[in-house]
Scaffold this active site. Structure first.
Site, mmCIF file in Angstrom:
data_model
loop_
_atom_site.group_PDB
_atom_site.id
_atom_site.type_symbol
_atom_site.label_atom_id
_atom_site.label_comp_id
_atom_site.label_asym_id
_atom_site.label_seq_id
_atom_site.Cartn_x
_atom_site.Cartn_y
_atom_site.Cartn_z
ATOM 1 N N GLU A 119 -9.802 -1.990 5.084
ATOM 2 C CA GLU A 119 -10.483 -1.697 6.341
ATOM 3 C C GLU A 119 -11.765 -2.526 6.457
ATOM 4 O OE1 GLU A 119 -8.686 -0.243 8.390
ATOM 5 O OE2 GLU A 119 -8.431 1.907 8.074
ATOM 6 N N ASN A 142 -8.070 -3.312 13.935
ATOM 7 C CA ASN A 142 -9.439 -3.595 13.503
ATOM 8 C C ASN A 142 -9.506 -4.774 12.526
ATOM 9 O OD1 ASN A 142 -8.306 -2.543 11.230
ATOM 10 N ND2 ASN A 142 -9.595 -0.725 11.104
ATOM 11 N N ASP A 160 0.805 -1.217 0.000
ATOM 12 C CA ASP A 160 0.000 0.000 0.000
ATOM 13 C C ASP A 160 0.842 1.272 0.000
ATOM 14 O OD1 ASP A 160 0.902 -0.541 2.591
ATOM 15 O OD2 ASP A 160 -1.078 -1.107 3.316
ATOM 16 N N HIS A 201 -7.574 -5.146 9.845
ATOM 17 C CA HIS A 201 -7.221 -4.873 8.442
ATOM 18 C C HIS A 201 -5.926 -5.568 8.044
ATOM 19 C CE1 HIS A 201 -4.974 -0.815 9.469
ATOM 20 N NE2 HIS A 201 -4.082 -1.780 9.326
HETATM 21 C C1 F6R Z 1 1.204 -1.476 6.131
HETATM 22 C C2 F6R Z 1 0.047 -2.344 6.279
HETATM 23 C C3 F6R Z 1 -0.777 -2.374 7.530
HETATM 24 C C4 F6R Z 1 0.048 -2.645 8.785
HETATM 25 C C5 F6R Z 1 -0.854 -2.638 10.015
HETATM 26 C C6 F6R Z 1 -0.092 -2.866 11.298
HETATM 27 O O1 F6R Z 1 1.815 -1.694 4.877
HETATM 28 O O2 F6R Z 1 -0.243 -3.002 5.354
HETATM 29 O O3 F6R Z 1 -1.750 -3.378 7.390
HETATM 30 O O4 F6R Z 1 0.699 -3.866 8.671
HETATM 31 O O5 F6R Z 1 -1.535 -1.417 10.089
HETATM 32 O O6 F6R Z 1 0.749 -1.780 11.535
HETATM 33 P P1 F6R Z 1 1.755 -1.754 12.790
HETATM 34 O O7 F6R Z 1 2.755 -2.808 12.530
HETATM 35 O O8 F6R Z 1 2.341 -0.368 12.746
HETATM 36 O O9 F6R Z 1 0.917 -2.015 13.981
#
Ligand code: F6R
Length: 257
Positions: free
Chosen positions: A141, A134, A66, A136
């Site tokens: 989302e 959540n 992303d 994701h």
């Molecule tokens: C980022 C991504 C997100 C993160 C997720 C966890 O490329 O795809 O799904 O992996 O938000 O983020 P952290 O590791 O910062 O808790």
């Protein structure tokens, strides 16, 4: 799903590093799907160490999950910058084989181009995933179609608040991102999800043991044939079958040795 509960976050991270390193050693032309976020920073540190110890990435192609909409690649909080800072500047993946969605392009066009690149170079051999509080994966989302492809998604307030820590005080995190869709992620040959800490425990339990629902996008992984979920004790604490996963892992590791 293979669920592996490690004693510490460091052990869980080392396990993911070892899995990626093995993939690249066995197939130097591997296509890696990469993630960003706080959980992944020590993973990249481990891979850089492996590179310094002789692991070559020169044949690898990479696709990131992303990118924020509205941030140009030079913006310090863009995922282009994150990847350069934490990984690309320290290893030898050729610049023309590192793909991220374009954050400062027309989002629909950027998404179509990204899917076309995946068609051209894919499928992804090993997709690395983190997990949002959540549920994701990527920036899919809650409410994301389980059949979705790469597209623009509005970020929930919870995700924006969680990611505000990476932005300067007063700077407003972007409201949307271009993300691989759930169906895009599911095309990977293998998937490794890393989640650490008790704050992720509820989401982990929903992904692994909850119903498959767009309300928890990570639960779609239950339909994938080759997923490993690597956890520390904190992230595993709400799993009802945790003892069973431990026994299964013990059996697998005894067989492997
Ligand atoms: C980022 C991504 C997100 C993160 C997720 C966890 O490329 O795809 O799904 O992996 O938000 O983020 P952290 O590791 O910062 O808790």
């Amino acid at each position: 799903m293979r669920v592996c509960v490690c004693a510490t976050p460091e052990q869980a991270t080392a396990r993911v590093v070892a899995r990626i390193a093995r993939t690249v050693r066995e197939n130097p032309r591997a296509v890696l799907g990469l993630a960003t976020g706080g959980t992944m920073e020590p993973v990249y540190r481990g891979l850089i160490e492996a590179h310094r110890a002789g692991l070559g990435f020169a044949g690898v192609t990479s696709f990131n999950l992303d990118e924020y909409v509205g941030l140009d690649p030079a913006h310090p909080q863009s995922y282009h910058s994150y990847m350069r800072r934490h990984f690309f500047d320290h290893v030898d993946i050729p610049a023309d084989r590192r793909f991220l969605p374009c954050g400062d392009c027309d989002p629909a066009e950027a998404a179509a181009i990204f899917e076309a690149r995946l068609e051209q170079h894919g499928p992804v051999d090993l997709q690395l995933l983190g997990l949002g509080h959540n549920g994701h994966i990527g920036f899919n989302e809650p409410g994301s179609s389980l059949g979705s492809l790469t597209r623009e998604k509005t970020l929930t307030r919870r995700t924006r608040d969680a990611n505000a820590r990476f932005f300067r005080p007063g700077e407003v995190p972007p409201q949307s991102a271009i993300t691989m869709g759930i169906a895009t992620i599911m095309r990977a040959r293998s998937i490794v999800l890393l989640a650490l800490g008790a704050a992720k425990a509820e989401a982990v339990a929903e992904v692994v043991e909850g119903p498959v629902t767009a309300f928890c996008p990570g639960s779609a992984l239950q339909y994938h044939r080759d997923v490993s979920v690597i956890l520390d004790e904190g992230a595993a604490k709400d799993l009802r079958l945790v003892e069973h996963y431990r026994e299964a892992e013990l059996l697998m590791s005894r067989r492997a040795s």
